[in-house]
Design a protein around this motif. Structure first.
Motif, mmCIF file in Angstrom:
data_model
loop_
_atom_site.group_PDB
_atom_site.id
_atom_site.type_symbol
_atom_site.label_atom_id
_atom_site.label_comp_id
_atom_site.label_asym_id
_atom_site.label_seq_id
_atom_site.Cartn_x
_atom_site.Cartn_y
_atom_site.Cartn_z
ATOM 1 N N GLY A 166 -101.621 -15.427 -11.774
ATOM 2 C CA GLY A 166 -102.291 -16.620 -12.274
ATOM 3 C C GLY A 166 -103.753 -16.621 -11.903
ATOM 4 O O GLY A 166 -104.188 -15.846 -11.045
ATOM 5 N N PRO A 167 -104.538 -17.453 -12.553
ATOM 6 C CA PRO A 167 -105.972 -17.547 -12.240
ATOM 7 C C PRO A 167 -106.201 -17.982 -10.803
ATOM 8 O O PRO A 167 -105.320 -18.550 -10.158
ATOM 9 C CB PRO A 167 -106.479 -18.611 -13.230
ATOM 10 N N ASP A 168 -107.406 -17.730 -10.299
ATOM 11 C CA ASP A 168 -107.764 -18.195 -8.959
ATOM 12 C C ASP A 168 -107.621 -19.708 -8.891
ATOM 13 O O ASP A 168 -108.026 -20.437 -9.797
ATOM 14 C CB ASP A 168 -109.208 -17.797 -8.629
ATOM 15 N N GLY A 169 -107.032 -20.174 -7.798
ATOM 16 C CA GLY A 169 -106.847 -21.605 -7.621
ATOM 17 C C GLY A 169 -105.584 -22.152 -8.252
ATOM 18 O O GLY A 169 -105.382 -23.366 -8.279
ATOM 19 N N SER A 170 -104.706 -21.261 -8.747
ATOM 20 C CA SER A 170 -103.497 -21.722 -9.439
ATOM 21 C C SER A 170 -102.431 -22.233 -8.491
ATOM 22 O O SER A 170 -101.493 -22.921 -8.911
ATOM 23 C CB SER A 170 -102.910 -20.587 -10.286
ATOM 24 N N GLY A 171 -102.530 -21.884 -7.206
ATOM 25 C CA GLY A 171 -101.516 -22.298 -6.245
ATOM 26 C C GLY A 171 -100.410 -21.275 -6.060
ATOM 27 O O GLY A 171 -99.418 -21.547 -5.379
ATOM 28 N N LYS A 172 -100.586 -20.079 -6.611
ATOM 29 C CA LYS A 172 -99.533 -19.065 -6.544
ATOM 30 C C LYS A 172 -99.238 -18.636 -5.108
ATOM 31 O O LYS A 172 -98.083 -18.375 -4.763
ATOM 32 C CB LYS A 172 -99.900 -17.850 -7.388
ATOM 33 N N CYS A 192 -94.559 -10.185 -4.218
ATOM 34 C CA CYS A 192 -95.927 -9.667 -4.184
ATOM 35 C C CYS A 192 -96.885 -10.627 -4.882
ATOM 36 O O CYS A 192 -96.686 -10.987 -6.043
ATOM 37 C CB CYS A 192 -95.980 -8.289 -4.854
ATOM 38 N N ASP A 193 -97.908 -11.036 -4.141
ATOM 39 C CA ASP A 193 -98.956 -11.918 -4.651
ATOM 40 C C ASP A 193 -99.972 -11.046 -5.400
ATOM 41 O O ASP A 193 -100.842 -10.442 -4.801
ATOM 42 C CB ASP A 193 -99.608 -12.631 -3.461
ATOM 43 N N ARG A 194 -99.795 -10.948 -6.717
ATOM 44 C CA ARG A 194 -100.570 -10.141 -7.667
ATOM 45 C C ARG A 194 -100.072 -8.695 -7.726
ATOM 46 O O ARG A 194 -99.610 -8.132 -6.740
ATOM 47 C CB ARG A 194 -102.075 -10.155 -7.375
ATOM 48 N N PHE A 195 -100.204 -8.145 -8.961
ATOM 49 C CA PHE A 195 -99.869 -6.737 -9.180
ATOM 50 C C PHE A 195 -100.673 -6.267 -10.392
ATOM 51 O O PHE A 195 -101.794 -6.729 -10.599
ATOM 52 C CB PHE A 195 -98.349 -6.571 -9.353
ATOM 53 N N VAL A 196 -100.133 -5.382 -11.206
ATOM 54 C CA VAL A 196 -100.896 -4.770 -12.303
ATOM 55 C C VAL A 196 -101.391 -5.810 -13.308
ATOM 56 O O VAL A 196 -102.495 -5.682 -13.854
ATOM 57 C CB VAL A 196 -100.068 -3.685 -13.008
ATOM 58 N N ASP A 197 -100.611 -6.848 -13.563
ATOM 59 C CA ASP A 197 -101.051 -7.887 -14.509
ATOM 60 C C ASP A 197 -102.427 -8.420 -14.142
ATOM 61 O O ASP A 197 -103.245 -8.714 -15.020
ATOM 62 C CB ASP A 197 -100.057 -9.055 -14.540
ATOM 63 N N ALA A 198 -102.684 -8.552 -12.841
ATOM 64 C CA ALA A 198 -103.976 -9.078 -12.400
ATOM 65 C C ALA A 198 -105.113 -8.153 -12.793
ATOM 66 O O ALA A 198 -106.189 -8.614 -13.205
ATOM 67 C CB ALA A 198 -103.966 -9.290 -10.885
ATOM 68 N N GLY A 218 -95.396 4.056 -12.375
ATOM 69 C CA GLY A 218 -94.668 3.352 -13.423
ATOM 70 C C GLY A 218 -93.874 2.161 -12.944
ATOM 71 O O GLY A 218 -93.095 1.578 -13.722
ATOM 72 N N LEU A 219 -94.063 1.747 -11.713
ATOM 73 C CA LEU A 219 -93.323 0.598 -11.182
ATOM 74 C C LEU A 219 -93.722 -0.683 -11.913
ATOM 75 O O LEU A 219 -94.897 -0.959 -12.114
ATOM 76 C CB LEU A 219 -93.607 0.438 -9.686
ATOM 77 N N SER A 220 -92.721 -1.477 -12.287
ATOM 78 C CA SER A 220 -92.961 -2.744 -12.976
ATOM 79 C C SER A 220 -92.110 -3.834 -12.328
ATOM 80 O O SER A 220 -90.983 -3.555 -11.881
ATOM 81 C CB SER A 220 -92.603 -2.625 -14.458
ATOM 82 N N PRO A 221 -92.605 -5.067 -12.261
ATOM 83 C CA PRO A 221 -91.810 -6.152 -11.669
ATOM 84 C C PRO A 221 -90.547 -6.438 -12.470
ATOM 85 O O PRO A 221 -90.502 -6.247 -13.697
ATOM 86 C CB PRO A 221 -92.762 -7.352 -11.717
ATOM 87 N N ASP A 222 -89.515 -6.918 -11.776
ATOM 88 C CA ASP A 222 -88.315 -7.406 -12.456
ATOM 89 C C ASP A 222 -88.554 -8.794 -13.038
ATOM 90 O O ASP A 222 -88.020 -9.126 -14.098
ATOM 91 C CB ASP A 222 -87.142 -7.458 -11.466
ATOM 92 N N ARG A 223 -89.352 -9.602 -12.356
ATOM 93 C CA ARG A 223 -89.663 -10.953 -12.806
ATOM 94 C C ARG A 223 -91.046 -11.320 -12.311
ATOM 95 O O ARG A 223 -91.452 -10.970 -11.193
ATOM 96 C CB ARG A 223 -88.634 -11.939 -12.250
ATOM 97 N N THR A 224 -91.800 -12.029 -13.147
ATOM 98 C CA THR A 224 -93.151 -12.473 -12.795
ATOM 99 C C THR A 224 -93.275 -13.966 -13.045
ATOM 100 O O THR A 224 -92.949 -14.453 -14.137
ATOM 101 C CB THR A 224 -94.214 -11.722 -13.621
ATOM 102 N N TYR A 225 -93.748 -14.680 -12.027
ATOM 103 C CA TYR A 225 -94.044 -16.105 -12.159
ATOM 104 C C TYR A 225 -95.550 -16.254 -12.332
ATOM 105 O O TYR A 225 -96.323 -15.996 -11.409
ATOM 106 C CB TYR A 225 -93.531 -16.876 -10.951
ATOM 107 N N MET A 226 -95.949 -16.639 -13.535
ATOM 108 C CA MET A 226 -97.357 -16.756 -13.886
ATOM 109 C C MET A 226 -97.720 -18.240 -13.898
ATOM 110 O O MET A 226 -97.283 -18.991 -14.774
ATOM 111 C CB MET A 226 -97.618 -16.114 -15.254
ATOM 112 N N ILE A 227 -98.507 -18.641 -12.907
ATOM 113 C CA ILE A 227 -98.852 -20.050 -12.734
ATOM 114 C C ILE A 227 -100.239 -20.287 -13.336
ATOM 115 O O ILE A 227 -101.226 -19.720 -12.884
ATOM 116 C CB ILE A 227 -98.803 -20.438 -11.247
ATOM 117 N N ASP A 228 -100.290 -21.131 -14.334
ATOM 118 C CA ASP A 228 -101.531 -21.349 -15.086
ATOM 119 C C ASP A 228 -102.273 -22.584 -14.597
ATOM 120 O O ASP A 228 -101.659 -23.609 -14.241
ATOM 121 C CB ASP A 228 -101.211 -21.510 -16.578
#
Length: 226
Positions: A12-18, A96-102, A128-138
């Motif tokens: 999520g963006p900076d300040g999202s509370g993730k 993990c707090d952030r990964f490739v999506d970031a 090639g590691l990818s998360p099983d689930r991602t919580y994206m807080i907007d």
């Protein structure tokens, strides 16, 4: 990549509370006595934390965009090999707090760099590691900026007084708006993996949403590993 652990990322963006939310989930796993690892990016290992200090130091004004991309990937490579993969092989739940999506959102969309190149670099860095689930807080850039300025404390080896921002956080709102659009694009492309959550709701509502979904992910994971 074959492993028996469960890999959960928060984005999520900076300040999202993730960061608040991932710590709440870690506390819940601790309460249930489930094996887990709580970690973050950039950083997570001694070497990765040293790279983090370079990336986020506001004094590094001459840091090139391409260098930033490569530094994030280098930090991530060390993190994956030294910390994340061993934990997954031990059947732990990795938070993990952030990964490739970031990297795709911040360096690809934010810095207007090649998305395909960033994906290729990070596939190499992570194996090639990818998360099983991602919580994206907007959260909107304006709301995120207000929250960031209210924070204080040590970050990346640099003492931050109240209201101080790191090198990435200091960028213009237009940059952070592009980052947010990048996260939206990732969500649209990966709806099976990513749960998009309104981070401007009360923290307890955000956490309830995460826990409701996590219970299902946990049940599915137990079904695969039993």
């Amino acid at each position: 990549m074959d492993n028996k652990g469960l890999f959960i990322t928060f984005e999520g963006p900076d300040g999202s509370g993730k960061t608040t939310q991932i710590r709440k989930l870690a506390d819940e796993l601790e309460r249930r006595k489930l094996p887990y690892l709580l970690t973050r990016e950039p950083g997570g290992t001694e070497i990765s934390d040293k790279i983090r200090a370079i990336i986020l130091n506001p004094e590094n004004l001459r840091l090139e965009d391409t260098t930033e991309i490569l530094l994030y990937a280098a930090s991530r490579s060390q993190h994956v090999k030294e910390k994340i993969m061993p934990a997954l092989h031990e059947r732990k739940i990795v938070l993990c707090d952030r990964f490739v999506d970031a990297s795709i959102a911040y360096q690809g969309y934010g810095l207007v760099q090649s998305i395909d190149t960033i994906k290729t670099i990070n596939r190499f860095a992570t194996g090639g590691l990818s998360p099983d689930r991602t919580y994206m807080i907007d959260v909107s850039p304006e709301a995120g900026r207000r929250r960031m300025r209210a924070r204080s404390g040590p970050e990346a080896g640099i003492t931050r007084a109240a209201g101080d921002l790191d090198r990435i956080e200091r960028r213009a709102l237009a940059y952070h708006a592009r980052v947010r659009e990048g996260f939206f694009a990732l969500y649209r492309e990966n709806k099976q993996r990513i749960l998009l959550i309104n981070g401007e709701n009360r923290p307890e509502i955000v956490f309830d949403t995460i826990m409701h979904d996590f219970e299902r992910a946990l049940k599915h994971w137990h079904g695969k590993t039993d």
